[in-house]
Design an enzyme around this catalytic site. Sequence first.
Site, mmCIF file in Angstrom:
data_model
loop_
_atom_site.group_PDB
_atom_site.id
_atom_site.type_symbol
_atom_site.label_atom_id
_atom_site.label_comp_id
_atom_site.label_asym_id
_atom_site.label_seq_id
_atom_site.Cartn_x
_atom_site.Cartn_y
_atom_site.Cartn_z
ATOM 1 N N GLY A 40 47.449 45.952 46.688
ATOM 2 C CA GLY A 40 47.585 45.752 48.124
ATOM 3 C C GLY A 40 48.748 46.521 48.720
ATOM 4 C CE1 TYR A 145 72.319 46.772 39.386
ATOM 5 C CE2 TYR A 145 74.144 47.970 40.380
ATOM 6 C CZ TYR A 145 72.792 47.678 40.324
ATOM 7 O OH TYR A 145 71.931 48.290 41.189
HETATM 8 N N1 NAD Z 1 68.604 47.940 46.632
HETATM 9 C C1 NAD Z 1 69.866 48.313 46.496
HETATM 10 O O1 NAD Z 1 70.744 47.871 47.237
HETATM 11 C C2 NAD Z 1 70.241 49.314 45.429
HETATM 12 C C3 NAD Z 1 71.467 49.999 45.522
HETATM 13 C C4 NAD Z 1 71.809 50.916 44.536
HETATM 14 C C5 NAD Z 1 70.948 51.128 43.453
HETATM 15 N N2 NAD Z 1 69.771 50.431 43.376
HETATM 16 C C6 NAD Z 1 68.898 50.644 42.226
HETATM 17 O O2 NAD Z 1 67.644 51.117 42.669
HETATM 18 C C7 NAD Z 1 66.626 50.651 41.797
HETATM 19 C C8 NAD Z 1 65.506 50.000 42.618
HETATM 20 O O3 NAD Z 1 66.060 48.948 43.388
HETATM 21 P P1 NAD Z 1 65.198 48.062 44.376
HETATM 22 O O4 NAD Z 1 66.113 47.597 45.429
HETATM 23 O O5 NAD Z 1 63.940 48.766 44.737
HETATM 24 O O6 NAD Z 1 64.894 46.826 43.423
HETATM 25 P P2 NAD Z 1 63.584 45.897 43.361
HETATM 26 O O7 NAD Z 1 63.986 44.696 42.586
HETATM 27 O O8 NAD Z 1 62.979 45.725 44.712
HETATM 28 O O9 NAD Z 1 62.587 46.777 42.494
HETATM 29 C C9 NAD Z 1 62.730 46.944 41.113
HETATM 30 C C10 NAD Z 1 61.342 46.956 40.509
HETATM 31 O O10 NAD Z 1 61.507 47.088 39.092
HETATM 32 C C11 NAD Z 1 60.635 46.178 38.478
HETATM 33 N N3 NAD Z 1 61.191 45.772 37.193
HETATM 34 C C12 NAD Z 1 62.364 45.147 36.962
HETATM 35 N N4 NAD Z 1 62.493 44.876 35.670
HETATM 36 C C13 NAD Z 1 61.373 45.341 35.068
HETATM 37 C C14 NAD Z 1 60.906 45.346 33.734
HETATM 38 N N5 NAD Z 1 61.631 44.792 32.753
HETATM 39 N N6 NAD Z 1 59.721 45.905 33.457
HETATM 40 C C15 NAD Z 1 58.961 46.445 34.451
HETATM 41 N N7 NAD Z 1 59.352 46.471 35.742
HETATM 42 C C16 NAD Z 1 60.545 45.920 36.035
HETATM 43 C C17 NAD Z 1 60.524 44.980 39.410
HETATM 44 O O11 NAD Z 1 59.333 44.253 39.182
HETATM 45 C C18 NAD Z 1 60.572 45.664 40.769
HETATM 46 O O12 NAD Z 1 59.267 45.941 41.234
HETATM 47 C C19 NAD Z 1 67.295 49.708 40.799
HETATM 48 O O13 NAD Z 1 67.558 50.420 39.623
HETATM 49 C C20 NAD Z 1 68.598 49.352 41.483
HETATM 50 O O14 NAD Z 1 69.603 49.054 40.537
HETATM 51 C C21 NAD Z 1 69.395 49.548 44.354
#
Ligand code: NAD
Length: 313
Positions: A40, A145
Amino acid sequence: MSKTRCLVIGGAGFIGSHLVEALLMEGHRVRVFDRIDPSGLYSEASPDALEYVQGDFTAPDDLKGALANCATCFHLASTTLPKTSNDDPVFDVQSNLVASLRFLEQASQAGVKRVIFLSSGGTVYGPPHYVPIDEEHPTDPTNSYGIVKLAIEKYLALFRLTKGLDYTVLRLSNPFGERQAITGTQGAIAVFMGKVLRGEPIEIWGDGSVVRDYIYIRDVIEAMLLSMTHAGPHRIFNIGSGRPRSLSEVIDAIEQVTNRSVERRYFKARTFDVPKSVLAIERAKASLGWSPRTDFLEGLARTRDWIEGQLRG
Ligand SMILES: NC(=O)c1ccc[n+]([C@@H]2O[C@H](COP(=O)([O-])OP(=O)(O)OC[C@H]3O[C@@H](n4cnc5c(N)ncnc54)[C@H](O)[C@@H]3O)[C@@H](O)[C@H]2O)c1
């Protein structure tokens, strides 16, 4: 349309879902690997353009099959968050670092050419010695982290050296936009916007003067797309707006785009919140040819529209 696929690990998440859409728009064939079912999310994609593999990144064999015929892999999976990662660093290392290492080994065996990794500009540097923080700033993370993100960056460099697997690291500031969870512990803008639209008070740690760097999601995605073809001496880039904004300014702007006022409740400042964190983005501008283009209020308005839709159900 290119014959190889782009693999997006974590492609069902906030950032990943926007990336997948943008890749499809650009004519790429995409494979999403995620533990949750994204049915979806990308309804308009043809099955030929988009494949989906459900699996756990931390399970030794789940990812292997998904790597076949992928020239570019985006690594967006993270099992931990900055605020809670110190609660269980062993879990952080086992689930994120070990799994990432295994992924790099499997990727180099599968003939992947480039990995694009989302690192964290808010945690890898630690307390700023100066702002804006450039990529040469010392790296002394104060949470697991950030340490794990940095360790993955170092292993990416090692795999390039030893296996020829190329990479780009994007050290993100604070992204915001559609599909960011309004109930999460990450993403102040989404959480605050959700509260304003529900008519709930906002809790502020300190006096609201804490300054951060907020960047709209589509600008982040633009940098990720440019990273796919980038060639040059640098492999690590800060991705942020480069523009400092205090929490009070952000809440003022949310009030402006929602046309509502919100009750602000102030609490004692938390010791781990550094007063000011802003990224210098000159390297990404010069090397990637990238610039954040979305006006802050415009990004907030798009976020508001999406959250209003969610709240209406
Ligand atoms: N959102 C922020 O503020 C931010 C800032 C800096 C860096 N990041 C990095 O960007 C990346 C994406 O962040 P986001 O905000 O989209 O996070 P999010 O949690 O929305 O998305 C992460 C995705 O990874 C998947 N995932 C997590 N663990 C998993 C596993 N073991 N196996 C398979 N899938 C798995 C989750 O199901 C999710 O769909 C991450 O690495 C995060 O550390 C995010």
